[in-house]
Design a protein around this motif. Sequence first.
Motif, PDB file in Angstrom:
ATOM      1  N   SER A 275       0.828  -1.206   0.000  1.00 35.75           N
ATOM      2  CA  SER A 275       0.000   0.000   0.000  1.00 35.75           C
ATOM      3  C   SER A 275       0.861   1.254   0.000  1.00 35.75           C
ATOM      4  CB  SER A 275      -0.931   0.001   1.223  1.00 35.75           C
ATOM      5  OG  SER A 275      -0.183  -0.072   2.428  1.00 35.75           O
ATOM      6  N   SER A 276       2.004   1.193   0.687  1.00 38.02           N
ATOM      7  CA  SER A 276       2.900   2.349   0.705  1.00 38.02           C
ATOM      8  C   SER A 276       3.605   2.514  -0.641  1.00 38.02           C
ATOM      9  CB  SER A 276       3.946   2.203   1.821  1.00 38.02           C
ATOM     10  OG  SER A 276       4.659   0.990   1.683  1.00 38.02           O
ATOM     11  N   GLY A 277       3.487   1.495  -1.502  1.00 39.84           N
ATOM     12  CA  GLY A 277       4.067   1.594  -2.841  1.00 39.84           C
ATOM     13  C   GLY A 277       3.346   2.604  -3.711  1.00 39.84           C
ATOM     14  N   ASN A 278       2.107   2.955  -3.348  1.00 35.78           N
ATOM     15  CA  ASN A 278       1.404   4.048  -4.037  1.00 35.78           C
ATOM     16  C   ASN A 278       2.063   5.353  -3.600  1.00 35.78           C
ATOM     17  OD1 ASN A 278      -0.281   2.155  -5.052  1.00 35.78           O
ATOM     18  ND2 ASN A 278      -2.153   2.929  -4.132  1.00 35.78           N
ATOM     19  N   ARG A 279       2.773   5.996  -4.513  1.00 43.40           N
ATOM     20  CA  ARG A 279       3.591   7.130  -4.109  1.00 43.40           C
ATOM     21  C   ARG A 279       3.769   8.123  -5.248  1.00 43.40           C
ATOM     22  NH1 ARG A 279       6.383   2.763  -5.641  1.00 43.40           N
ATOM     23  NH2 ARG A 279       8.413   2.906  -6.674  1.00 43.40           N
ATOM     24  N   VAL A 280       4.244   9.296  -4.891  1.00 43.43           N
ATOM     25  CA  VAL A 280       4.592  10.313  -5.867  1.00 43.43           C
ATOM     26  C   VAL A 280       6.104  10.505  -5.794  1.00 43.43           C
ATOM     27  CG1 VAL A 280       4.384  12.726  -6.536  1.00 43.43           C
ATOM     28  CG2 VAL A 280       2.368  11.469  -5.733  1.00 43.43           C
ATOM     29  N   ILE A 281       6.774  10.338  -6.928  1.00 40.04           N
ATOM     30  CA  ILE A 281       8.226  10.443  -6.987  1.00 40.04           C
ATOM     31  C   ILE A 281       8.609  11.779  -7.619  1.00 40.04           C
ATOM     32  CG2 ILE A 281      10.347   9.444  -7.923  1.00 40.04           C
ATOM     33  CD1 ILE A 281       8.963   6.736  -7.975  1.00 40.04           C
ATOM     34  N   GLU A 282       9.478  12.494  -6.939  1.00 33.93           N
ATOM     35  CA  GLU A 282       9.988  13.746  -7.479  1.00 33.93           C
ATOM     36  C   GLU A 282      11.049  13.434  -8.537  1.00 33.93           C
ATOM     37  OE1 GLU A 282      11.315  16.321  -4.350  1.00 33.93           O
ATOM     38  OE2 GLU A 282       9.599  15.819  -3.060  1.00 33.93           O
ATOM     39  N   LEU A 283      10.940  14.056  -9.695  1.00 30.00           N
ATOM     40  CA  LEU A 283      11.829  13.741 -10.806  1.00 30.00           C
ATOM     41  C   LEU A 283      13.114  14.562 -10.752  1.00 30.00           C
ATOM     42  CD1 LEU A 283       9.215  13.572 -13.700  1.00 30.00           C
ATOM     43  CD2 LEU A 283      10.401  11.639 -12.627  1.00 30.00           C
ATOM     44  N   PRO A 284      14.266  13.902 -10.675  1.00 23.07           N
ATOM     45  CA  PRO A 284      15.536  14.626 -10.786  1.00 23.07           C
ATOM     46  C   PRO A 284      15.747  15.041 -12.245  1.00 23.07           C
ATOM     47  CG  PRO A 284      15.935  12.275 -10.604  1.00 23.07           C
ATOM     48  CD  PRO A 284      14.468  12.469 -10.420  1.00 23.07           C
ATOM     49  N   PRO A 285      16.667  15.942 -12.517  1.00 21.33           N
ATOM     50  CA  PRO A 285      16.841  16.477 -13.876  1.00 21.33           C
ATOM     51  C   PRO A 285      17.003  15.418 -14.974  1.00 21.33           C
ATOM     52  CG  PRO A 285      18.082  17.786 -12.316  1.00 21.33           C
ATOM     53  CD  PRO A 285      17.548  16.624 -11.544  1.00 21.33           C
ATOM     54  N   LEU A 286      17.820  14.399 -14.747  1.00 17.21           N
ATOM     55  CA  LEU A 286      18.059  13.405 -15.793  1.00 17.21           C
ATOM     56  C   LEU A 286      16.794  12.615 -16.122  1.00 17.21           C
ATOM     57  CD1 LEU A 286      21.609  12.072 -14.779  1.00 17.21           C
ATOM     58  CD2 LEU A 286      21.012  13.477 -16.763  1.00 17.21           C
ATOM     59  N   ALA A 287      16.028  12.241 -15.098  1.00 13.14           N
ATOM     60  CA  ALA A 287      14.786  11.511 -15.320  1.00 13.14           C
ATOM     61  C   ALA A 287      13.758  12.403 -16.000  1.00 13.14           C
ATOM     62  CB  ALA A 287      14.238  10.976 -13.999  1.00 13.14           C
ATOM     63  N   LEU A 288      13.709  13.648 -15.601  1.00 11.30           N
ATOM     64  CA  LEU A 288      12.767  14.599 -16.194  1.00 11.30           C
ATOM     65  C   LEU A 288      13.044  14.769 -17.690  1.00 11.30           C
ATOM     66  CD1 LEU A 288      10.491  16.683 -15.864  1.00 11.30           C
ATOM     67  CD2 LEU A 288      12.258  18.376 -15.280  1.00 11.30           C
ATOM     68  N   GLU A 289      14.318  14.950 -18.048  1.00  9.89           N
ATOM     69  CA  GLU A 289      14.672  15.116 -19.454  1.00  9.89           C
ATOM     70  C   GLU A 289      14.364  13.856 -20.257  1.00  9.89           C
ATOM     71  OE1 GLU A 289      15.513  17.887 -21.043  1.00  9.89           O
ATOM     72  OE2 GLU A 289      15.085  18.821 -19.098  1.00  9.89           O
ATOM     73  N   ALA A 290      14.588  12.703 -19.645  1.00  4.30           N
ATOM     74  CA  ALA A 290      14.299  11.442 -20.329  1.00  4.30           C
ATOM     75  C   ALA A 290      12.814  11.322 -20.636  1.00  4.30           C
ATOM     76  CB  ALA A 290      14.765  10.269 -19.479  1.00  4.30           C
ATOM     77  N   LEU A 291      11.972  11.705 -19.691  1.00  9.03           N
ATOM     78  CA  LEU A 291      10.520  11.610 -19.897  1.00  9.03           C
ATOM     79  C   LEU A 291      10.033  12.649 -20.910  1.00  9.03           C
ATOM     80  CD1 LEU A 291       9.335  10.892 -16.251  1.00  9.03           C
ATOM     81  CD2 LEU A 291       9.127   9.369 -18.220  1.00  9.03           C
ATOM     82  N   LYS A 292      10.644  13.802 -20.910  1.00  9.55           N
ATOM     83  CA  LYS A 292      10.267  14.808 -21.914  1.00  9.55           C
ATOM     84  C   LYS A 292      10.577  14.300 -23.316  1.00  9.55           C
ATOM     85  CE  LYS A 292      10.668  19.035 -19.121  1.00  9.55           C
ATOM     86  NZ  LYS A 292      11.434  20.301 -18.910  1.00  9.55           N
ATOM     87  N   SER A 293      11.710  13.668 -23.470  1.00  9.27           N
ATOM     88  CA  SER A 293      12.077  13.113 -24.775  1.00  9.27           C
ATOM     89  C   SER A 293      11.186  11.929 -25.142  1.00  9.27           C
ATOM     90  CB  SER A 293      13.547  12.672 -24.759  1.00  9.27           C
ATOM     91  OG  SER A 293      14.404  13.766 -24.551  1.00  9.27           O
ATOM     92  N   GLN A 294      10.838  11.127 -24.125  1.00  9.72           N
ATOM     93  CA  GLN A 294       9.975   9.969 -24.371  1.00  9.72           C
ATOM     94  C   GLN A 294       8.575  10.417 -24.775  1.00  9.72           C
ATOM     95  OE1 GLN A 294      10.862   6.971 -24.666  1.00  9.72           O
ATOM     96  NE2 GLN A 294       8.999   5.739 -24.544  1.00  9.72           N
ATOM     97  N   LYS A 295       8.166  11.564 -24.317  1.00  9.67           N
ATOM     98  CA  LYS A 295       6.851  12.109 -24.657  1.00  9.67           C
ATOM     99  C   LYS A 295       6.706  12.260 -26.169  1.00  9.67           C
ATOM    100  CE  LYS A 295       2.987  14.354 -23.290  1.00  9.67           C
ATOM    101  NZ  LYS A 295       1.921  13.802 -22.452  1.00  9.67           N
ATOM    102  N   GLU A 296       7.792  12.574 -26.826  1.00  4.03           N
ATOM    103  CA  GLU A 296       7.758  12.735 -28.274  1.00  4.03           C
ATOM    104  C   GLU A 296       7.610  11.396 -28.988  1.00  4.03           C
ATOM    105  OE1 GLU A 296      11.252  14.815 -29.410  1.00  4.03           O
ATOM    106  OE2 GLU A 296      10.886  16.530 -28.072  1.00  4.03           O
ATOM    107  N   VAL A 297       7.951  10.314 -28.287  1.00  7.74           N
ATOM    108  CA  VAL A 297       7.910   8.978 -28.885  1.00  7.74           C
ATOM    109  C   VAL A 297       6.569   8.289 -28.640  1.00  7.74           C
ATOM    110  CG1 VAL A 297       9.020   6.701 -28.979  1.00  7.74           C
ATOM    111  CG2 VAL A 297      10.397   8.756 -28.551  1.00  7.74           C
ATOM    112  N   THR A 298       6.091   8.328 -27.388  1.00  9.28           N
ATOM    113  CA  THR A 298       4.866   7.586 -27.035  1.00  9.28           C
ATOM    114  C   THR A 298       3.778   8.483 -26.463  1.00  9.28           C
ATOM    115  OG1 THR A 298       5.733   7.098 -24.824  1.00  9.28           O
ATOM    116  CG2 THR A 298       6.177   5.474 -26.570  1.00  9.28           C
ATOM    117  N   GLY A 299       3.977   9.782 -26.490  1.00  6.03           N
ATOM    118  CA  GLY A 299       3.016  10.699 -25.876  1.00  6.03           C
ATOM    119  C   GLY A 299       1.622  10.618 -26.463  1.00  6.03           C
ATOM    120  N   HIS A 300       1.482  10.104 -27.677  1.00  6.29           N
ATOM    121  CA  HIS A 300       0.163   9.979 -28.316  1.00  6.29           C
ATOM    122  C   HIS A 300      -0.604   8.766 -27.795  1.00  6.29           C
ATOM    123  CE1 HIS A 300       2.974   7.429 -30.480  1.00  6.29           C
ATOM    124  NE2 HIS A 300       1.950   6.693 -30.847  1.00  6.29           N
TER     125      HIS A 300
END
Length: 392
Positions: A275-300
């Motif tokens: 139950s504690s596995g339900n969580r909000v993770i703060e994104l460090p810069p490298l992870a944030l940039e990776a997700l922004k780039s991934q958005k262009e690939v699978t964001g649709h």
Amino acid sequence: MGSGTNKHVGVFTRQLKSGECLYITFFYQDERCREALPGLNPELKGDWDFAFGLKKEIERMITLGKFNYGDYFPNSPKAKKFAAKSTATVLDYLNDYVKYGRKRGLSVSTIEGYEKAIRALSPLHHIKAANLTPANVKQLVKDSTVSLKTMRNRLSVLNSAMNEAVVDGVLPLNPCTSVKPHQYMDKVEKVSTRGQHEDVDPFKPKEIEAILNACRNQPERHLLTVLFYTGIRPSEAAALQWIDVDLINEEIKVCEAVIWDSTNKKAITKGTKTSSGNRVIELPPLALEALKSQKEVTGHGKYVFIEPRSRKQLTGAAQLRKNIWIPVLKKSGVRYRHPYQARHTFATMLISKGRNLWWVADQMGHDGPEMLFRHYGNYIKEHDLKLTRKSR
């Protein structure tokens, strides 16, 4: 239906087409049994006495664990039923335990854990449940090379299955209860003399760099970057949806995991491990940039990460490991470790940076820092020593 005197408790008569017949009743394997005695005459007191004596003899044999239904009532339907139980093997009871688990609605991962344990118990499969002894269980433990924790998990399944054999009257006592695996297994130190937990083998910064550079395409690099810099479990990464990614506030919400149902050959989405596995993770810069780039690939689409070749949702941690992790690590030349070590790497990086342990535990999906001390105590101590030296 007539009953006898107080002297003949458990003996009664029943009117049949052929006439009146004497019956006895008794309990066997938690079941009430009624059996006809067609050769006796209900009109004769001696036959009532004989029927009552037979009932008492049967009850004594049941108490001694020596009663065989077929010896007394070979033509009874119950004789066939109980005979089937008495010839049942250990594997029969183990399979029944899994079947009942499915009926109880246990999760797919739990059922697969049971099935894995059952496969490992194969040396006992052929033994009739009625013949299983503590010595058999002891030998299984002594011959094993697995960890104490793994053996205890296996014996837990066996113990539960054999409890059913006890309930059925097939066994007088559960042979698992007297076997203590720690008495027969080599002691395995979870913590080395240097204070390192054997399950924790994090990647160093240069190794992470080599792994990310070995990725065969950008989506792979994005996925592994997120694993290393968020501590998200592989099964959670497979379930991550874009609706749970907040690039503005630089955080992701983790609430589901994907596992592979090997029985039905399909991916199942379920809740997180705890139950504690339900969580909000703060994104460090490298992870944030990776997700922004991934958005262009699978964001649709719906899911953040997909299997690169099939372009479909990942079916769980096993597929991620086989199709992505193993080939990339092999190409990188980095010593192989399980994908879960990316999660350990994330934890040790935060601890080394002196982050608040309650916050680290929250990011990891733990109730509190106790788990951190258990697994990463050496890293916490090392960081504290560094602070002490600086303060001098």
